[in-house]
Every structure is written in structure tokens, then in C-alpha cells.
Design a protein around this motif. Structure first.
Motif, PDB file in Angstrom:
ATOM      1  N   ASP A   1       0.853  -1.163   0.028  1.00 53.25           N
ATOM      2  CA  ASP A   1       0.022  -0.024  -0.029  1.00 53.25           C
ATOM      3  C   ASP A   1       1.003   1.148   0.063  1.00 53.25           C
ATOM      4  O   ASP A   1       2.018   1.257   0.019  1.00 53.25           O
ATOM      5  N   ILE A   2       0.329   2.415   0.087  1.00 48.14           N
ATOM      6  CA  ILE A   2       1.134   3.683  -0.159  1.00 48.14           C
ATOM      7  C   ILE A   2       2.116   3.931   0.956  1.00 48.14           C
ATOM      8  O   ILE A   2       3.157   4.414   0.781  1.00 48.14           O
ATOM      9  N   VAL A   3       1.703   3.249   2.211  1.00 46.48           N
ATOM     10  CA  VAL A   3       2.734   3.311   3.382  1.00 46.48           C
ATOM     11  C   VAL A   3       4.101   2.547   2.968  1.00 46.48           C
ATOM     12  O   VAL A   3       5.117   3.346   3.006  1.00 46.48           O
TER      13      VAL A   3
ATOM     14  N   ARG B   1      -6.640   3.060   6.258  1.00 52.08           N
ATOM     15  CA  ARG B   1      -5.166   2.947   5.948  1.00 52.08           C
ATOM     16  C   ARG B   1      -5.269   2.867   4.438  1.00 52.08           C
ATOM     17  O   ARG B   1      -4.049   3.426   3.685  1.00 52.08           O
ATOM     18  N   ARG B   2      -5.983   2.389   3.790  1.00 52.65           N
ATOM     19  CA  ARG B   2      -5.969   2.370   2.269  1.00 52.65           C
ATOM     20  C   ARG B   2      -6.886   3.323   1.663  1.00 52.65           C
ATOM     21  O   ARG B   2      -6.889   3.643   0.285  1.00 52.65           O
ATOM     22  N   GLY B   3      -7.280   4.588   2.229  1.00 55.09           N
ATOM     23  CA  GLY B   3      -7.915   5.505   1.954  1.00 55.09           C
ATOM     24  C   GLY B   3      -7.092   6.647   1.215  1.00 55.09           C
ATOM     25  O   GLY B   3      -5.912   6.400   1.071  1.00 55.09           O
ATOM     26  N   CYS B   4      -7.695   7.527   0.320  1.00 50.73           N
ATOM     27  CA  CYS B   4      -6.943   8.244  -0.482  1.00 50.73           C
ATOM     28  C   CYS B   4      -5.848   8.989   0.151  1.00 50.73           C
ATOM     29  O   CYS B   4      -6.044   9.952   0.989  1.00 50.73           O
ATOM     30  N   PRO B   5      -4.552   9.028  -0.159  1.00 53.34           N
ATOM     31  CA  PRO B   5      -3.456   9.707   0.409  1.00 53.34           C
ATOM     32  C   PRO B   5      -3.444  11.204  -0.102  1.00 53.34           C
ATOM     33  O   PRO B   5      -2.978  12.149   0.145  1.00 53.34           O
ATOM     34  N   GLY B   6      -4.296  11.331  -1.363  1.00 52.91           N
ATOM     35  CA  GLY B   6      -4.037  12.635  -2.133  1.00 52.91           C
ATOM     36  C   GLY B   6      -5.089  13.590  -1.864  1.00 52.91           C
ATOM     37  O   GLY B   6      -5.455  14.547  -2.451  1.00 52.91           O
ATOM     38  N   ILE B   7      -5.912  13.222  -0.828  1.00 52.97           N
ATOM     39  CA  ILE B   7      -7.017  13.914  -0.472  1.00 52.97           C
ATOM     40  C   ILE B   7      -6.750  15.528  -0.397  1.00 52.97           C
ATOM     41  O   ILE B   7      -7.761  16.317  -0.787  1.00 52.97           O
ATOM     42  N   GLY B   8      -5.924  15.836   0.372  1.00 48.63           N
ATOM     43  CA  GLY B   8      -5.507  17.288   0.583  1.00 48.63           C
ATOM     44  C   GLY B   8      -5.548  17.970  -0.533  1.00 48.63           C
ATOM     45  O   GLY B   8      -6.035  19.165  -0.831  1.00 48.63           O
ATOM     46  N   MET B   9      -4.660  17.321  -1.604  1.00 47.27           N
ATOM     47  CA  MET B   9      -4.305  18.126  -2.863  1.00 47.27           C
ATOM     48  C   MET B   9      -5.450  17.985  -3.569  1.00 47.27           C
ATOM     49  O   MET B   9      -6.012  19.115  -4.380  1.00 47.27           O
ATOM     50  N   ALA B  10      -6.445  16.777  -3.658  1.00 47.01           N
ATOM     51  CA  ALA B  10      -7.593  16.889  -4.417  1.00 47.01           C
ATOM     52  C   ALA B  10      -8.382  17.864  -4.135  1.00 47.01           C
ATOM     53  O   ALA B  10      -9.203  18.521  -4.656  1.00 47.01           O
ATOM     54  N   MET B  11      -8.798  18.140  -2.687  1.00 46.56           N
ATOM     55  CA  MET B  11      -9.854  18.934  -2.113  1.00 46.56           C
ATOM     56  C   MET B  11      -9.320  20.443  -2.499  1.00 46.56           C
ATOM     57  O   MET B  11     -10.269  21.185  -2.965  1.00 46.56           O
TER      58      MET B  11
ATOM     59  N   ILE C   1     -18.062   8.653   1.590  1.00 49.33           N
ATOM     60  CA  ILE C   1     -16.814   8.389   1.488  1.00 49.33           C
ATOM     61  C   ILE C   1     -16.196   8.352   0.103  1.00 49.33           C
ATOM     62  O   ILE C   1     -15.706   7.587  -0.572  1.00 49.33           O
ATOM     63  N   PRO C   2     -16.235   9.660  -0.572  1.00 54.36           N
ATOM     64  CA  PRO C   2     -15.670   9.668  -1.958  1.00 54.36           C
ATOM     65  C   PRO C   2     -14.070   9.458  -1.837  1.00 54.36           C
ATOM     66  O   PRO C   2     -13.620   9.073  -3.198  1.00 54.36           O
ATOM     67  N   PHE C   3     -13.526   9.494  -0.874  1.00 54.71           N
ATOM     68  CA  PHE C   3     -11.803   9.083  -0.886  1.00 54.71           C
ATOM     69  C   PHE C   3     -11.766   7.907  -0.261  1.00 54.71           C
ATOM     70  O   PHE C   3     -10.406   7.564   0.223  1.00 54.71           O
ATOM     71  N   GLY C   4     -12.581   7.226   0.154  1.00 49.31           N
ATOM     72  CA  GLY C   4     -12.483   5.902   0.809  1.00 49.31           C
ATOM     73  C   GLY C   4     -12.343   6.189   2.107  1.00 49.31           C
ATOM     74  O   GLY C   4     -12.518   7.409   2.705  1.00 49.31           O
TER      75      GLY C   4
ATOM     76  N   ASP D   1      -4.885  -5.538  -3.239  1.00 52.73           N
ATOM     77  CA  ASP D   1      -5.292  -6.856  -2.058  1.00 52.73           C
ATOM     78  C   ASP D   1      -6.154  -6.298  -1.081  1.00 52.73           C
ATOM     79  O   ASP D   1      -6.763  -7.154  -0.582  1.00 52.73           O
ATOM     80  N   HIS D   2      -6.236  -5.243  -0.851  1.00 56.74           N
ATOM     81  CA  HIS D   2      -7.092  -4.639   0.304  1.00 56.74           C
ATOM     82  C   HIS D   2      -8.293  -4.820   0.099  1.00 56.74           C
ATOM     83  O   HIS D   2      -9.113  -4.453   1.039  1.00 56.74           O
ATOM     84  N   ILE D   3      -8.816  -4.957  -1.064  1.00 59.63           N
ATOM     85  CA  ILE D   3     -10.283  -5.209  -1.431  1.00 59.63           C
ATOM     86  C   ILE D   3     -10.718  -6.592  -1.354  1.00 59.63           C
ATOM     87  O   ILE D   3     -11.787  -6.874  -1.948  1.00 59.63           O
TER      88      ILE D   3
HETATM   89  C1  HEM Z   1     -11.265  14.214  -6.378  1.00 60.46           C
HETATM   90  C2  HEM Z   1     -10.127  13.594  -6.390  1.00 60.46           C
HETATM   91  C3  HEM Z   1      -9.829  12.069  -5.849  1.00 60.46           C
HETATM   92  C4  HEM Z   1     -10.636  11.175  -5.511  1.00 60.46           C
HETATM   93  C5  HEM Z   1     -12.225  11.273  -5.422  1.00 60.46           C
HETATM   94  C6  HEM Z   1      -9.956  10.154  -4.975  1.00 60.46           C
HETATM   95  C7  HEM Z   1     -10.592   8.875  -4.523  1.00 60.46           C
HETATM   96  C8  HEM Z   1      -9.722   7.720  -4.027  1.00 60.46           C
HETATM   97  C9  HEM Z   1     -10.357   6.570  -3.780  1.00 60.46           C
HETATM   98  C10 HEM Z   1     -11.753   6.278  -3.366  1.00 60.46           C
HETATM   99  C11 HEM Z   1      -9.407   5.757  -3.546  1.00 60.46           C
HETATM  100  C12 HEM Z   1      -9.500   4.305  -2.939  1.00 60.46           C
HETATM  101  C13 HEM Z   1      -9.657   4.252  -1.350  1.00 60.46           C
HETATM  102  C14 HEM Z   1      -9.616   2.860  -1.126  1.00 60.46           C
HETATM  103  O1  HEM Z   1      -9.398   1.909  -1.677  1.00 60.46           O
HETATM  104  O2  HEM Z   1     -10.270   2.698   0.144  1.00 60.46           O
HETATM  105  C15 HEM Z   1      -8.336   6.340  -3.697  1.00 60.46           C
HETATM  106  C16 HEM Z   1      -6.808   5.910  -3.667  1.00 60.46           C
HETATM  107  C17 HEM Z   1      -5.666   6.526  -4.005  1.00 60.46           C
HETATM  108  N1  HEM Z   1      -5.496   7.841  -4.253  1.00 60.46           N
HETATM  109 FE1  HEM Z   1      -7.067   9.174  -4.622  1.00 60.46          FE
HETATM  110  N2  HEM Z   1      -8.681  10.390  -4.931  1.00 60.46           N
HETATM  111  C18 HEM Z   1      -8.240  11.496  -5.713  1.00 60.46           C
HETATM  112  C19 HEM Z   1      -7.213  12.283  -5.801  1.00 60.46           C
HETATM  113  C20 HEM Z   1      -6.123  11.965  -5.853  1.00 60.46           C
HETATM  114  C21 HEM Z   1      -4.865  12.627  -6.084  1.00 60.46           C
HETATM  115  C22 HEM Z   1      -4.778  14.036  -6.380  1.00 60.46           C
HETATM  116  C23 HEM Z   1      -3.753  11.891  -5.563  1.00 60.46           C
HETATM  117  C24 HEM Z   1      -2.213  12.095  -5.675  1.00 60.46           C
HETATM  118  C25 HEM Z   1      -1.703  13.234  -5.826  1.00 60.46           C
HETATM  119  C26 HEM Z   1      -4.377  10.472  -5.425  1.00 60.46           C
HETATM  120  C27 HEM Z   1      -3.632   9.318  -4.884  1.00 60.46           C
HETATM  121  C28 HEM Z   1      -4.107   8.117  -4.619  1.00 60.46           C
HETATM  122  C29 HEM Z   1      -3.419   6.883  -4.167  1.00 60.46           C
HETATM  123  C30 HEM Z   1      -2.095   6.756  -4.467  1.00 60.46           C
HETATM  124  C31 HEM Z   1      -4.562   5.937  -3.859  1.00 60.46           C
HETATM  125  C32 HEM Z   1      -4.061   4.479  -3.441  1.00 60.46           C
HETATM  126  C33 HEM Z   1      -3.735   4.305  -2.013  1.00 60.46           C
HETATM  127  C34 HEM Z   1      -3.616   2.970  -1.885  1.00 60.46           C
HETATM  128  O3  HEM Z   1      -4.096   2.078  -2.283  1.00 60.46           O
HETATM  129  O4  HEM Z   1      -2.906   2.747  -0.361  1.00 60.46           O
HETATM  130  N3  HEM Z   1      -5.873  10.491  -5.557  1.00 60.46           N
HETATM  131  N4  HEM Z   1      -8.439   7.630  -4.222  1.00 60.46           N
END
Ligand code: HEM
Length: 162
Positions: free
Chosen positions: A12-14, A100-110, A94-97, A33-35
Motif C-alpha cells: 500500500d501507499i505507506v 489505511r488504504r483511503g486516498c492519500p491525495g485527499i488534501g491535494m484533491a480537495m 466516502i468519496p476518498f475511501g 489486495d486490500h479489497i
Molecule cells: C477528487 C479527486 C480524488 C478522489 C475522489 C480520489 C478517490 C480515491 C479513492 C476512493 C481511493 C481508494 C480508497 C480505497 O481503496 O479505500 C483512492 C486511492 C488513492 N488515491 Fe485518490 N482520489 C483523488 C485524488 C487523488 C490525488 C490528487 C492523488 C495523488 C496526488 C491520489 C492518490 C491516490 C493513491 C496513491 C491511492 C491508493 C492508496 C492505496 O491504495 O494505498 N488521489 N483515491
């Protein structure tokens, strides 16, 4: 990091960030694998076999009439008075999950979404093409893991600030 964490959490991202820090590598692969269910279990009467791929249906969660009064209407103002936090703090949205496997890009995305939207609203006057009414705007989407409009959105943009 917990050395006893299940194998399914590897990659995962960590782990990826730690690998970059330790060996300076920039080539990596994230796993899905986390799903997968770690073991056989039952959720709301549904039997889920160990190793099954399980998708959380965030679309359905965000349209649950138990949470949302007008679940299928586009009402952005309903978030103004809402305590729901899209950053994985409230399971109703939960648009970003989450976890631990939630989206790490959340701050940048928001920040990006806000900046992009603020710019198009600030710089243009938006209108409908001649003959089109507000109720004609088509909100249909294509099925899929990420959401795409089925038909293009057609609007008239008049530049007010260059
Ligand atoms: C509006 C924009 C975005 C939405 C809605 C979004 C949503 C999500 C969701 C739903 C997941 C899966 C979480 C899970 O499996 O539980 C995810 C994973 C991820 N996102 Fe985003 N994301 C966005 C933008 C970004 C940005 C800007 C980045 C990086 C700069 C990013 C990097 C990642 C990465 C690396 C993962 C995989 C994390 C892992 O599997 O450990 N995302 N995102």
C-alpha cells in the motif's frame, strides 16, 4: 508500522513511501489486495468467501435515502449545514475511501477541485445554449468504478475576466 500486519496490506501507499525513502526507488506498484476479504464472513446475511474481491459501493452509500432527503437530486447546498466529512470521518459520505488504504491525495484533491471550480465560476458567466432549459440538463452517468458523464455537458461560457 505493525510487523504483524496481514500480508494483504503489503504494497500500500505507506509501504511504497517507505521503499522510496529506504532505497530511493521511484518505480513501484500499488496492489489491490486490500479489497479482498481476509477470511470467510457474513455481512447483513450475505456470505462472503475468503479471498473474494469486495467493492464498497460509495455511489450507493452517497444516495442512501436513510441519510439523504433528496438522494437523487443535485443539491450542493445541502452540504452547507451538514456535519458529514468527506475525508473518511463519516461513513455516510466516502468519496476518498477511508482507513489505511483511503486516498492519500485527499488534501491535494480537495484544494484542486476548489481552485478549478472557483476559477471557472470567477472568470466566466455561464449560460445554457439557446432553446435549452435548466431541466434539460442531462445528469446521466456511465457505469464504472470512476464516474463519467454519459453525454457531454453543453453550456455557453462568456469570458468576463481574462
Ligand atoms: C477528487 C479527486 C480524488 C478522489 C475522489 C480520489 C478517490 C480515491 C479513492 C476512493 C481511493 C481508494 C480508497 C480505497 O481503496 O479505500 C483512492 C486511492 C488513492 N488515491 Fe485518490 N482520489 C483523488 C485524488 C487523488 C490525488 C490528487 C492523488 C495523488 C496526488 C491520489 C492518490 C491516490 C493513491 C496513491 C491511492 C491508493 C492508496 C492505496 O491504495 O494505498 N488521489 N483515491
Amino acid at each position: 508500522m505493525d510487523p504483524n500486519r496481514p500480508k494483504s496490506m503489503e504494497g500500500d501507499i505507506v509501504d511504497v513511501l517507505l521503499r522510496i525513502k529506504e532505497n530511493g526507488t521511484t518505480s513501484f506498484e500499488l496492489t489491490f489486495d486490500h479489497i479482498k476479504a481476509l477470511k470467510r464472513c457474513s455481512v447483513n446475511g450475505y456470505e462472503i468467501g475468503g479471498g473474494s474481491t469486495v467493492y464498497i459501493n460509495a455511489w450507493a452509500i452517497a444516495r442512501d435515502p436513510a441519510t439523504w432527503e433528496h438522494a437523487d437530486e443535485f443539491l450542493p447546498e445541502s452540504f452547507l449545514e451538514s456535519d458529514l466529512d468527506p475525508r473518511g470521518q463519516t461513513p455516510e459520505l466516502i468519496p476518498f475511501g477511508f482507513g489505511r488504504r483511503g486516498c492519500p491525495g485527499i488534501g491535494m484533491a480537495m484544494a484542486e477541485v476548489e481552485l478549478a471550480l472557483a476559477n471557472v465560476v470567477y472568470k466566466f458567466d455561464w449560460g445554457l445554449p439557446v432553446g435549452m432549459k435548466e431541466e434539460d440538463i442531462d445528469f446521466e452517468v456511465l457505469p464504472g468504478i470512476t464516474m463519467h458523464k454519459k453525454n457531454d455537458l453543453r453550456l455557453l461560457a462568456k469570458l468576463v475576466i481574462a
